[in-house]
Design a protein around this motif. Structure first.
Motif, mmCIF file in Angstrom:
data_model
loop_
_atom_site.group_PDB
_atom_site.id
_atom_site.type_symbol
_atom_site.label_atom_id
_atom_site.label_comp_id
_atom_site.label_asym_id
_atom_site.label_seq_id
_atom_site.Cartn_x
_atom_site.Cartn_y
_atom_site.Cartn_z
ATOM 1 N N PRO A 119 0.819 -1.224 0.000
ATOM 2 C CA PRO A 119 0.000 0.000 0.000
ATOM 3 C C PRO A 119 0.846 1.264 0.000
ATOM 4 O O PRO A 119 0.320 2.347 -0.236
ATOM 5 C CB PRO A 119 -0.802 -0.102 1.293
ATOM 6 N N PHE A 120 2.159 1.132 0.270
ATOM 7 C CA PHE A 120 2.997 2.332 0.337
ATOM 8 C C PHE A 120 3.599 2.669 -1.011
ATOM 9 O O PHE A 120 4.343 3.623 -1.157
ATOM 10 C CB PHE A 120 4.054 2.175 1.425
ATOM 11 N N GLN A 125 -5.524 6.463 -5.441
ATOM 12 C CA GLN A 125 -6.922 6.343 -5.816
ATOM 13 C C GLN A 125 -7.415 4.917 -5.616
ATOM 14 O O GLN A 125 -8.538 4.683 -5.182
ATOM 15 C CB GLN A 125 -7.102 6.808 -7.276
ATOM 16 N N LEU A 126 -6.520 3.960 -5.898
ATOM 17 C CA LEU A 126 -6.877 2.551 -5.743
ATOM 18 C C LEU A 126 -7.179 2.261 -4.270
ATOM 19 O O LEU A 126 -8.158 1.581 -3.940
ATOM 20 C CB LEU A 126 -5.711 1.675 -6.226
ATOM 21 N N ILE A 127 -6.360 2.816 -3.377
ATOM 22 C CA ILE A 127 -6.579 2.596 -1.932
ATOM 23 C C ILE A 127 -7.906 3.218 -1.521
ATOM 24 O O ILE A 127 -8.692 2.600 -0.809
ATOM 25 C CB ILE A 127 -5.405 3.181 -1.115
ATOM 26 N N ARG A 130 -10.684 1.040 -2.519
ATOM 27 C CA ARG A 130 -10.788 -0.170 -1.695
ATOM 28 C C ARG A 130 -11.493 0.135 -0.371
ATOM 29 O O ARG A 130 -12.335 -0.623 0.085
ATOM 30 C CB ARG A 130 -9.396 -0.747 -1.385
ATOM 31 N N VAL A 131 -11.107 1.264 0.230
ATOM 32 C CA VAL A 131 -11.708 1.639 1.523
ATOM 33 C C VAL A 131 -13.203 1.915 1.332
ATOM 34 O O VAL A 131 -14.030 1.477 2.125
ATOM 35 C CB VAL A 131 -10.977 2.856 2.134
ATOM 36 N N ALA A 132 -13.532 2.605 0.230
ATOM 37 C CA ALA A 132 -14.930 2.912 -0.046
ATOM 38 C C ALA A 132 -15.700 1.617 -0.269
ATOM 39 O O ALA A 132 -16.790 1.413 0.253
ATOM 40 C CB ALA A 132 -15.043 3.821 -1.256
ATOM 41 N N ARG A 133 -15.118 0.730 -1.042
ATOM 42 C CA ARG A 133 -15.759 -0.542 -1.375
ATOM 43 C C ARG A 133 -16.014 -1.378 -0.133
ATOM 44 O O ARG A 133 -16.993 -2.116 -0.055
ATOM 45 C CB ARG A 133 -14.848 -1.307 -2.343
ATOM 46 N N ALA A 134 -15.106 -1.251 0.857
ATOM 47 C CA ALA A 134 -15.200 -2.077 2.064
ATOM 48 C C ALA A 134 -16.233 -1.537 3.058
ATOM 49 O O ALA A 134 -16.474 -2.156 4.087
ATOM 50 C CB ALA A 134 -13.840 -2.181 2.732
#
Lengths: 500, 357
Positions: A119-120, A125-127, A130-134
Motif C-alpha cells: 500500500p505504500f 486512488q486505488l486505496i 478499496r476503503v470505499a468498497r469495504a
C-alpha cells in the motif's frame, strides 16, 4: 512529548476492570443477522439483494449511494430471508429498512478484491476505492464514511494523523483490547491512512489508564520513525477529537471548522484497523469488537460480533442478566443512548452494550439548582450550563443560543457532576433539536418568500411585456386601419396574434 | 425496566445537594461546640431556637407553596441557614431575636424569591442585617465568655431566664474588639492606644473574647473551611480573595496612618472575617458561578468589609458587604463567562492560523 491542558473535564468511575483483562472472543454465529441499510452518517445504502438470494461472506448486499454513504456486506454466507422494516438501534426504536440474512453455517467467503501487496507504493486512488468498497465508517461513534474523510487530504494540507485510542468512556474496553491484541494491524492501517491523506506524522493518543495498550502500540510503532505513541491524562472527555487534538498538538479547532483546517485529522483505532483489512486483504467491514458490560451482565466480555447480530444474542452469550437492568445503553454511559429494546442489531458504530443496575446509574429526581458552579468549572466547551438551562426552562431558546448551546457536544460532564441531578444534557439536546427545527423552518419560509418574490417579478414582467405589445400594436393597428380598407382588419388582427 | 427516552449520562457522581449541605454542617461543628462551651447554656438555647425556627418557617412556606415538606426539609438547607444565622447573633440574645431573624431569612429572603437556589441575597445575612438595623442595642449586646461549668457561668435555669425572659445581667456586657476600637476612635483616642486594650492576637485566634458565636473561634472556623476545601465543597477562590482584599486595604492604610487605621492582621483576626470568608461569602446560591467571577466577588467583599468597618457607623461590615456583593452577582456572572472552545472572548470563531510561507 509536551502535552497541552484542556479545559474542565471530569473523572467518572471508569469501571473498565470488568472487561479490560478479557481477551476478545468471537460470538457464535446467530440464527439470523439484521443488517440495516443505514449504519452511517449520510444516505442509506441501496439494496442489491432480495429475499431468497444466496450470498457469500463479504459479498456486497447494499451499495453506497450519493457522495456521503457506505456500502453494506454480508457478514457470513447464507440466504437472504427478506428486506424489511426492523427497529433501529436508536432511542426512538423507529423501523428502518434492514436486510435479514440467515447464515448457512459454512461461512464461505465471496471473491474479494485483489489484496494490495504494497500500500505504500500503490496508487492512492486505488486505496481510496478499496476503503470505499469495504464500507468502512468511523467506528468511534461518529460513523462518518472513512472513504469520504480520506479525501480531506486533497482539500487541506494535513500535518498529523491522530489515531484516537483515548477511549475515555467508562466501561468500554474494545479499543483497549484491539490495541493490545492487534497493535501491528492498527499501526499499519494508520500508516496507510496517513499516506493517502498526505500527513507526514502519525500520533497515537491513548489515556494513561491503559498502560498495556500504550506498551503494545509503542512496540508496534517502534520501527516507524513517523509514528509516535503518546499517553494522555485519563480525563473525560479526552477522547472527543477536538479535545484530544488540543491536548496533543495545542491546536484549538475554531468553532464551525473542521479539524483538518488546523492540519489534523483524527481516526479511531478500530477504523484504521478496518482500513488495514480492506487494503491488505480486500475484506469489507463485517465484524466489530463490542464491549458488553455493566453490573447487570453475568459475564461481561469483549465480543467480536458480526454486524447484524441482535443485542439479545450478545447478552445471551454473556450468560444473560445477573440482575434486572435499570438501564440498557448503546455505547458508553456518558454519551451513549438508551437502547429501545434487545431486538435491535449491532451496527458498525456499536462500541458497547451496557446493562446497568440502579446503583450504577445513580439516577435521582432533579432538585433545584443551587448554583454551585460545578458545571461551569468542568464544561470542556467553556459554556455556562447553569445559565443555558435556566433560559431553556423558560423556553428562551434564542438566549440559550447566544450563550452557545449549539456548541455543546453533549459530553454529559455537566449532568454527571450536578449535585441537584438536573438533566442538563437533556435540556441542551432539546434546545438543539428545537433550534435546528426553527432554522429549517426559517430557511423554508425564506425560500418560499424568495420564490414568491420571483413570481411577482415574473408576473410583473409578463404583464409588462403584454403592455408593451399592446402599446406597439395600437399605433400599428391605427396605422393599418388608416391605410387598409376596412375589409382587411380581421387579417391584421390575426397577424398581431401570431406576433404576440 | 425503564426504557424512557432520556439523554445520557447514565452514570452520576456521588454528589447530592443534601451531601453538600451536611458536609458544611459537619465543618461547622467544632467551632460551634467550642462556642457552646464558651458562652454556655444561653448560647445553646438561642442556637436551638434559631435553627428550629428556620426549619418551622421553611416547613410553613413549603406547605403554603404546595411543595413536599418532608423531602425539601431533608436537603438541610434551612438547617444550614439557621445554623449560620445563630452563629452571627449575640450568644445571649433573647429568643425572639432568633425567631424574627428566621422569619426574615427563610420567608422573606428565600421563599419569597422562589425557594432554594432562587434567592438573590444570602438568607442568613438578611436575617442578621434586618435585626441589626431594627434592634441595634440587642444585636450588639456582647458578653465576655462564661465557659460552661465555670464559676459565674449561668446554669440552665439562669439561661432560660436570659433567653426566654430577656433577663440580661447588666454586669457581663462587653464590646467586641472592632466595636471597642471604633468607639475609642470616635472619642479621639488613636488606634495605637486603644489596641493595647483589645485581647491579644492569640486570644482572638483561639476565640477567648466577646463576640457572636461565629466570631470567636477563628482557628476552628479556619479548620472547618480547610475541611470544606479538602472535600471540594468550596474552592480557595472566594475565601482567599475576601481575606486578601480586606488585608491589602487594611495593610496599606495602616502603613500610611497607624493612628487612624488598624492593621491588616487585626482585621483578619477580628469580627466574622473567617466565618464570612469560608462559610458566608461562599454560599453557592448567592455567589458567582465562575472562578473568575468568584475572585471579583471575593475581592469586592473584602474591600467593602474594610470600608464599612473603617468609615461606616457599624463596627462590623461582613454582612453588609456580602449582601452588597450578592446584588452584583448576576452582573458579575454575565461578564465572567468562560471563553467557549474554538471561540474568542466575544464568541466569534477563532481565526485560522495561516501557515508560515
Amino acid at each position: 512529548m509536551k502535552l497541552f491542558s484542556i479545559r474542565g473535564g471530569v473523572h467518572p468511575e471508569y469501571r473498565k476492570e470488568q472487561t479490560s483483562e478479557k481477551a476478545i472472543v468471537a460470538l457464535p454465529m446467530p440464527r439470523l443477522l439484521y443488517i440495516p441499510l443505514q449504519q452511517h452518517v449520510g444516505a442509506p445504502a441501496e439494496v442489491l439483494v432480495a429475499g431468497g438470494d444466496l450470498v457469500k461472506k463479504g459479498q456486497m448486499i447494499a451499495r453506497s449511494q450519493g457522495t456521503i454513504s457506505a456500502s453494506q456486506h454480508a457478514p457470513t454466507s447464507g440466504r437472504i430471508v427478506s428486506v424489511t422494516d426492523v427497529a433501529a438501534p436508536h432511542p426512538s426504536g423507529l423501523p428502518q429498512t434492514t436486510i435479514i440474512l440467515e447464515p448457512d453455517g459454512k461461512d464461505e467467503w465471496a471473491e474479494l478484491p485483489e489484496p494490495i501487496a504494497d500500500p505504500f507504493a500503490a496508487d492512492l486512488q486505488l486505496i481510496r476505492e478499496r476503503v470505499a468498497r469495504a464500507g468502512v465508517v468511523g467506528m468511534g461513534g461518529a460513523v462518518f464514511p472513512a472513504a469520504v474523510k480520506l479525501n480531506l487530504g486533497t482539500q487541506y494540507k494535513l500535518e498529523i494523523l491522530l489515531v484516537n485510542g483515548a477511549e475515555c468512556e467508562p466501561y468500554i474496553t474494545c479499543d483497549d483490547r484491539v490495541m493490545r491484541e492487534y497493535a501491528d494491524e492498527v499501526i499499519d492501517g494508520a500508516r496507510i491512512v496517513a499516506r493517502v491523506m498526505g500527513a507526514p506524522r502519525v500520533v497515537v493518543g491513548i489515556e494513561l489508564n491503559k498502560p498495556q495498550a500504550i506498551e503494545a502500540m509503542t512496540k508496534a510503532a517502534a520501527p516507524f520513525a513517523e509514528v509516535e505513541v503518546v499517553g494522555v491524562p485519563a480525563l473525560y472527555p479526552m477522547g472527543y477529537a477536538h479535545e484530544l487534538i488540543l491536548a496533543i498538538t495545542g491546536r484549538e479547532t475554531p468553532a464551525g471548522k473542521r479539524t483538518a483546517e488546523v492540519g489534523v485529522v483524527a481516526y479511531n483505532v478500530a477504523t484504521v484497523r478496518a482500513v488495514h483489512h480492506a487494503v491488505r486483504f480486500g475484506r469489507p467491514l463485517i465484524t466489530r469488537v463490542v464491549t458488553v458490560s455493566g453490573g447487570a451482565i453475568r459475564e461481561p466480555k469483549n465480543i467480536l460480533s458480526p454486524i447484524g447480530a441482535r443485542v439479545a444474542d450478545l447478552i445471551e452469550f454473556c450468560g444473560g442478566f445477573s440482575a434486572p437492568p435499570a438501564r440498557l445503553v448503546n455505547g458508553g454511559p456518558m454519551m451513549g443512548e438508551p437502547l429501545p429494546s434487545l431486538e435491535v442489531p449491532v451496527v458498525k458504530g456499536t462500541a458497547g452494550i451496557l446493562a446497568l443496575t440502579a446503583e450504577e446509574t445513580n439516577a435521582q429526581a432533579a432538585s433545584p439548582c443551587i448554583r454551585c458552579g460545578s458545571c461551569v468549572t468542568i464544561c470542556p466547551g467553556g459554556l455556562s450550563p447553569v445559565e443555558m438551562a435556566a433560559f431553556i426552562r423558560k423556553d428562551n431558546l434564542e438566549a440559550a443560543a447566544r450563550l452557545g448551546v449549539m456548541d455543546c457536544i453533549s459530553c454529559g460532564s455537566c449532568s454527571w457532576v450536578c449535585p441537584s441531578h438536573i438533566p442538563l444534557v437533556h435540556y441542551f439536546n432539546y434546545a438543539k433539536g428545537a433550534l435546528n427545527d426553527q432554522e429549517r423552518e426559517r430557511r423554508k419560509s425564506e425560500r418560499v418568500k424568495t420564490l414568491a418574490e420571483v413570481r411577482v417579478i415574473r408576473v410583473e414582467k409578463v404583464a409588462e411585456a403584454k403592455r408593451a405589445a399592446m402599446a406597439a400594436r395600437k399605433p400599428a393597428a391605427a396605422t393599418a386601419a388608416a391605410d387598409a380598407p376596412p375589409g382587411n382588419a380581421t387579417a391584421s388582427t390575426a397577424e398581431e396574434k401570431t406576433n404576440a | 425496566m425503564n426504557i424512557a427516552t432520556t439523554s445520557g449520562p447514565f452514570t452520576h457522581a456521588s454528589s447530592t445537594v443534601q451531601k453538600t449541605m451536611v458536609t458544611v454542617l459537619l465543618a461547622l461543628i467544632p467551632a460551634t461546640a467550642f462556642d457552646f462551651y464558651l458562652f454556655g447554656w444561653p448560647a445553646i438555647l438561642l442556637f436551638t431556637v434559631t435553627v428550629g425556627s428556620c426549619m418551622a418557617v421553611e416547613a410553613a412556606c413549603l406547605a403554603l407553596a404546595d411543595q413536599p415538606v418532608k423531602a425539601v426539609l431533608g436537603d438541610y438547607s434551612a438547617v444550614l441557614t439557621g445554623w449560620l444565622l445563630a452563629m452571627s447573633l449575640p450568644p445571649w440574645a433573647p429568643w425572639w431575636v432568633g425567631v424574627l431573624a428566621a422569619v426574615f431569612a427563610i420567608a422573606l429572603a428565600k421563599h419569597a424569591f422562589g425557594g432554594l437556589g432562587q434567592n438573590v441575597f444570602n438568607p442568613a445575612m438578611v436575617g442578621r442585617t434586618v435585626l441589626l438595623v431594627s434592634f441595634p442595642v440587642v444585636m450588639t449586646a456582647w458578653v465576655v465568655p462564661h465557659p460552661l461549668f465555670s464559676s459565674g457561668a449561668p446554669g440552665l435555669a439562669d439561661a432560660i431566664a436570659i433567653t426566654f425572659g430577656s433577663h440580661m445581667p447588666d454586669t457581663v456586657s462587653a464590646a467586641s474588639a472592632l466595636g471597642y476600637v471604633k468607639t475609642e476612635l470616635s472619642r479621639g483616642i488613636p488606634v495605637t492606644q486603644s489596641m493595647a486594650q483589645v485581647p491579644d492576637l492569640m486570644d482572638m485566634v483561639l476565640g477567648y473574647r466577646a463576640g457572636s458565636l461565629g466570631e470567636t473561634s477563628a482557628i476552628l472556623i479556619l479548620a472547618g473551611g480547610l475541611f470544606l476545601m479538602a472535600k471540594r465543597i468550596i474552592s480557595w477562590h472566594i475565601p482567599l480573595s475576601v481575606m486578601g482584599g480586606l488585608f491589602l486595604m487594611a495593610a496599606v492604610f495602616h502603613a500610611v496612618d497607624p493612628a487612624r487605621f488598624t492593621s491588616g492582621t487585626f482585621h483578619l483576626m477580628s469580627g466574622a472575617t473567617f466565618l464570612g470568608a469560608f462559610f458566608i461569602a461562599t454560599d453557592y446560591v448567592t455567589s458567582p458561578v465562575s472562578k473568575k467571577g468568584q475572585l471579583i466577588f471575593g475581592i469586592g467583599c473584602g474591600v467593602l468589609i474594610w470600608i464599612i468597618r473603617t468609615f461606616a457607623g457599624y463596627p462590623e461590615g461582613m454582612a453588609f458587604a456580602v449582601l452588597l456583593m450578592n446584588g452584583l452577582t448576576p452582573i458579575i456572572d454575565q461578564y465572567t463567562r468562560p471563553r467557549m472552545f474554538g471561540r474568542n472572548r466575544k464568541g466569534e470563531p477563532l481565526p485560522l492560523v495561516k501557515e508560515k510561507p
